[in-house]
Enzyme design. Structure first.
Site, PDB file in Angstrom:
ATOM      1  N   THR A  94      38.881  53.247   3.023  1.00 49.35           N
ATOM      2  CA  THR A  94      38.709  51.994   2.306  1.00 49.35           C
ATOM      3  C   THR A  94      39.756  51.996   1.084  1.00 49.35           C
ATOM      4  O   THR A  94      39.725  51.041   0.365  1.00 49.35           O
ATOM      5  CB  THR A  94      37.322  51.698   1.922  1.00 49.35           C
ATOM      6  OG1 THR A  94      36.742  52.877   1.001  1.00 49.35           O
ATOM      7  CG2 THR A  94      36.460  51.664   3.299  1.00 49.35           C
ATOM      8  N   LEU A  98      41.320  57.585   2.719  1.00 48.88           N
ATOM      9  CA  LEU A  98      41.926  56.316   2.749  1.00 48.88           C
ATOM     10  C   LEU A  98      41.376  55.354   3.671  1.00 48.88           C
ATOM     11  O   LEU A  98      41.840  54.333   4.178  1.00 48.88           O
ATOM     12  CB  LEU A  98      43.570  56.399   2.769  1.00 48.88           C
ATOM     13  CG  LEU A  98      44.228  57.296   1.879  1.00 48.88           C
ATOM     14  CD1 LEU A  98      45.698  57.262   2.181  1.00 48.88           C
ATOM     15  CD2 LEU A  98      43.740  56.690   0.436  1.00 48.88           C
ATOM     16  N   TYR A 106      21.666  53.142   3.999  1.00 51.47           N
ATOM     17  CA  TYR A 106      22.385  53.500   2.570  1.00 51.47           C
ATOM     18  C   TYR A 106      21.410  54.200   1.616  1.00 51.47           C
ATOM     19  O   TYR A 106      21.969  55.313   1.069  1.00 51.47           O
ATOM     20  CB  TYR A 106      23.333  52.398   2.552  1.00 51.47           C
ATOM     21  CG  TYR A 106      23.951  52.318   1.170  1.00 51.47           C
ATOM     22  CD1 TYR A 106      25.190  53.304   0.932  1.00 51.47           C
ATOM     23  CD2 TYR A 106      23.541  51.626   0.036  1.00 51.47           C
ATOM     24  CE1 TYR A 106      25.780  53.442  -0.396  1.00 51.47           C
ATOM     25  CE2 TYR A 106      24.329  51.884  -1.133  1.00 51.47           C
ATOM     26  CZ  TYR A 106      25.462  52.622  -1.308  1.00 51.47           C
ATOM     27  OH  TYR A 106      25.887  52.826  -2.391  1.00 51.47           O
ATOM     28  N   TYR A 118      38.247  51.519  -5.279  1.00 49.05           N
ATOM     29  CA  TYR A 118      38.136  50.821  -6.358  1.00 49.05           C
ATOM     30  C   TYR A 118      37.523  51.323  -7.705  1.00 49.05           C
ATOM     31  O   TYR A 118      38.027  51.390  -8.694  1.00 49.05           O
ATOM     32  CB  TYR A 118      37.394  49.290  -5.854  1.00 49.05           C
ATOM     33  CG  TYR A 118      36.698  48.503  -7.063  1.00 49.05           C
ATOM     34  CD1 TYR A 118      37.569  48.020  -8.107  1.00 49.05           C
ATOM     35  CD2 TYR A 118      35.433  48.244  -6.982  1.00 49.05           C
ATOM     36  CE1 TYR A 118      37.111  46.949  -8.875  1.00 49.05           C
ATOM     37  CE2 TYR A 118      34.819  47.409  -7.965  1.00 49.05           C
ATOM     38  CZ  TYR A 118      35.777  46.662  -8.789  1.00 49.05           C
ATOM     39  OH  TYR A 118      35.230  45.890 -10.067  1.00 49.05           O
ATOM     40  N   ALA A 174      33.009  59.175  -2.926  1.00 45.71           N
ATOM     41  CA  ALA A 174      33.345  58.932  -1.772  1.00 45.71           C
ATOM     42  C   ALA A 174      31.982  58.692  -0.988  1.00 45.71           C
ATOM     43  O   ALA A 174      30.997  59.334  -1.116  1.00 45.71           O
ATOM     44  CB  ALA A 174      34.325  60.128  -1.236  1.00 45.71           C
ATOM     45  N   LYS A 234      21.623  57.913  -0.287  1.00 45.90           N
ATOM     46  CA  LYS A 234      21.801  58.233  -1.808  1.00 45.90           C
ATOM     47  C   LYS A 234      20.593  58.736  -2.428  1.00 45.90           C
ATOM     48  O   LYS A 234      20.788  59.590  -3.358  1.00 45.90           O
ATOM     49  CB  LYS A 234      22.039  56.836  -2.638  1.00 45.90           C
ATOM     50  CG  LYS A 234      23.387  56.360  -2.049  1.00 45.90           C
ATOM     51  CD  LYS A 234      24.539  57.014  -2.717  1.00 45.90           C
ATOM     52  CE  LYS A 234      25.730  56.417  -2.436  1.00 45.90           C
ATOM     53  NZ  LYS A 234      26.995  57.225  -2.848  1.00 45.90           N
ATOM     54  N   PHE A 280      24.643  49.605 -10.559  1.00 44.43           N
ATOM     55  CA  PHE A 280      24.029  48.207  -9.951  1.00 44.43           C
ATOM     56  C   PHE A 280      25.198  47.451  -9.451  1.00 44.43           C
ATOM     57  O   PHE A 280      26.038  48.178  -8.732  1.00 44.43           O
ATOM     58  CB  PHE A 280      23.212  47.565 -11.246  1.00 44.43           C
ATOM     59  CG  PHE A 280      21.836  48.162 -11.250  1.00 44.43           C
ATOM     60  CD1 PHE A 280      20.753  47.522 -10.722  1.00 44.43           C
ATOM     61  CD2 PHE A 280      21.670  49.482 -11.641  1.00 44.43           C
ATOM     62  CE1 PHE A 280      19.468  47.942 -10.843  1.00 44.43           C
ATOM     63  CE2 PHE A 280      20.401  50.091 -11.823  1.00 44.43           C
ATOM     64  CZ  PHE A 280      19.272  49.408 -11.273  1.00 44.43           C
ATOM     65  N   ASN A 281      25.465  46.172  -9.771  1.00 46.53           N
ATOM     66  CA  ASN A 281      26.651  45.379  -9.121  1.00 46.53           C
ATOM     67  C   ASN A 281      27.855  45.734 -10.310  1.00 46.53           C
ATOM     68  O   ASN A 281      27.864  45.154 -11.058  1.00 46.53           O
ATOM     69  CB  ASN A 281      26.135  44.058  -8.924  1.00 46.53           C
ATOM     70  CG  ASN A 281      25.092  43.736  -8.263  1.00 46.53           C
ATOM     71  OD1 ASN A 281      25.385  43.839  -6.799  1.00 46.53           O
ATOM     72  ND2 ASN A 281      23.735  43.948  -8.681  1.00 46.53           N
ATOM     73  N   SER A 320      23.155  55.064  -6.414  1.00 46.44           N
ATOM     74  CA  SER A 320      22.896  53.508  -6.578  1.00 46.44           C
ATOM     75  C   SER A 320      21.757  53.025  -6.627  1.00 46.44           C
ATOM     76  O   SER A 320      20.616  53.768  -6.717  1.00 46.44           O
ATOM     77  CB  SER A 320      23.163  53.029  -4.939  1.00 46.44           C
ATOM     78  OG  SER A 320      23.203  51.820  -4.462  1.00 46.44           O
ATOM     79  N   LEU A 368      29.936  40.299  -3.654  1.00 43.64           N
ATOM     80  CA  LEU A 368      30.033  38.947  -4.074  1.00 43.64           C
ATOM     81  C   LEU A 368      31.486  38.575  -4.574  1.00 43.64           C
ATOM     82  O   LEU A 368      31.879  37.340  -3.913  1.00 43.64           O
ATOM     83  CB  LEU A 368      28.962  38.687  -4.943  1.00 43.64           C
ATOM     84  CG  LEU A 368      28.866  37.135  -5.422  1.00 43.64           C
ATOM     85  CD1 LEU A 368      28.647  35.979  -4.247  1.00 43.64           C
ATOM     86  CD2 LEU A 368      27.814  36.809  -6.504  1.00 43.64           C
TER      87      LEU A 368
END
Length: 325
Positions: free
Chosen positions: A35, A33, A141, A11, A74, A145, A169-170, A117, A187
């Site tokens: 995800t 691939l 996680y 994405y 990745a 990072k 962030f988001n 992140s 979300l």
């Protein structure tokens, strides 16, 4: 010359690849691939289907393509699940990055943009997070990072690697209806999937010390994020001064209830979310100051919250049955 985008079929990665092409910068995608989707990769962009743990494939990628720099996106990105699968998370995010850095060194590639992140901060005790805010990750996680940032710092000293880390962030929205967020933990896709299936979306906790009792987060549009990667790559390529870390945040937050209300308004689907208990470890508020990125990377919020929801919803609808449920 080209930039290698690891995770370029995902994405975020696919948006970065498209932004590079629109800026006239050639890209090569390496993705396993797990995800991502091959259909996300624009026509004409070289694609290597491989994991970064496959050293031979990584080495061959550098040998076969004239790589100038790397955008490393990745990785294993599920903070909550990483608590149950820490070894897998460390393998995917740390071991793989070590291999990538080693092969870059051997190939003489010396520019690196890292997808870091906000999870590196853990639960900050400040209202507005800056790059100087103490890091205290609370999941494997987030730890991986932060270790990735340490690896870059040490490689920079030892091997003259020029680098920067972008702390996301988001990330929401879509820059084109063909690219959607299919994460089972974020979300927006969770709410959209519930609406798509006729279920009622849920809020986890409405008793936080925030104006409406729900968690407040920093939401940024993926297209703005992609542009920041282009700016970082250009700055590295031009040999200009660059900070080791940048926050990509909006300086203001939106609550989960505000998100729900906006989704209802934009989609035209009237719903009242179910309220469930808090999830352990969810801080009440995380919002970032993006002044450094604005100064150096032309970082700005070009999309409103309504735009973020509308573009994401359009992409979700276009995905139809291709969307993983």
């Amino acid at each position: 010359m080209s930039w290698l985008v690891t995770g370029g079929a995902g994405y975020i990665g696919a948006h970065v690849v498209r932004a590079f092409r629109e800026a006239g910068i050639d890209a090569v995608v390496l993705d396993d691939l797990s995800t991502g989707f091959e259909a996300f990769i624009p026509s004409g962009v070289p694609f290597v289907r491989a994991t970064l743990l496959d050293r031979d494939a990584v080495r061959k990628t550098f040998a076969d393509h004239d790589i100038e720099g790397v955008v490393h996106i990745a990785g294993y990105k599920y903070a909550g699940v990483s608590v149950q699968r820490p070894l897998h998370c460390y393998e995917q995010n740390v071991s793989a990055m070590v291999i990538l850095l080693q092969e870059m060194r051997d190939a003489g590639v010396d520019k690196f943009v890292f997808s870091s992140s906000a999870a590196t901060y853990g639960t900050p005790d400040v209202d507005l997070v800056t790059e100087a805010t103490a890091t205290s990750p609370q999941s494997p996680y987030g730890e991986t990072k932060l270790i990735g940032e340490w690896l870059l710092k040490d490689a920079g000293v030892a091997h003259d690697l020029r680098h920067t880390s972008l702390r996301y962030f988001n990330v929401v929205g879509s820059g084109t209806p063909e690219l959607f967020d299919a994460s089972p933990h974020n979300l927006f896709p969770l709410v959209f999937q519930a609406l798509y299936e006729g279920r009622t979306p849920r809020i986890n906790g409405d008793d936080y010390a925030t104006p409406d009792g729900t968690c407040v987060r920093d939401y940024i549009h993926v297209a703005d994020l992609a542009e920041a990667h282009v700016a970082a790559a250009r700055r590295l390529g031009a040999g200009e001064t660059i900070e080791p870390v940048y926050n990509l945040g909006c300086g203001d937050g939106s609550s989960v209830r505000q998100i729900m209300d906006t989704i209802s308004s934009v989609t035209g689907i009237d719903f009242t979310p179910d309220v469930h208990p808090r999830r352990p470890g969810d801080p009440a508020r995380i919002v970032a100051n993006g002044d450094l990125a604005a100064r150096d990377l032309d970082w700005q919020m070009r999309y409103s919250l309504e735009d973020m929801v509308a573009t994401a919803w359009e992409a979700r609808q276009k995905a139809g049955d291709r969307y993983p449920s």
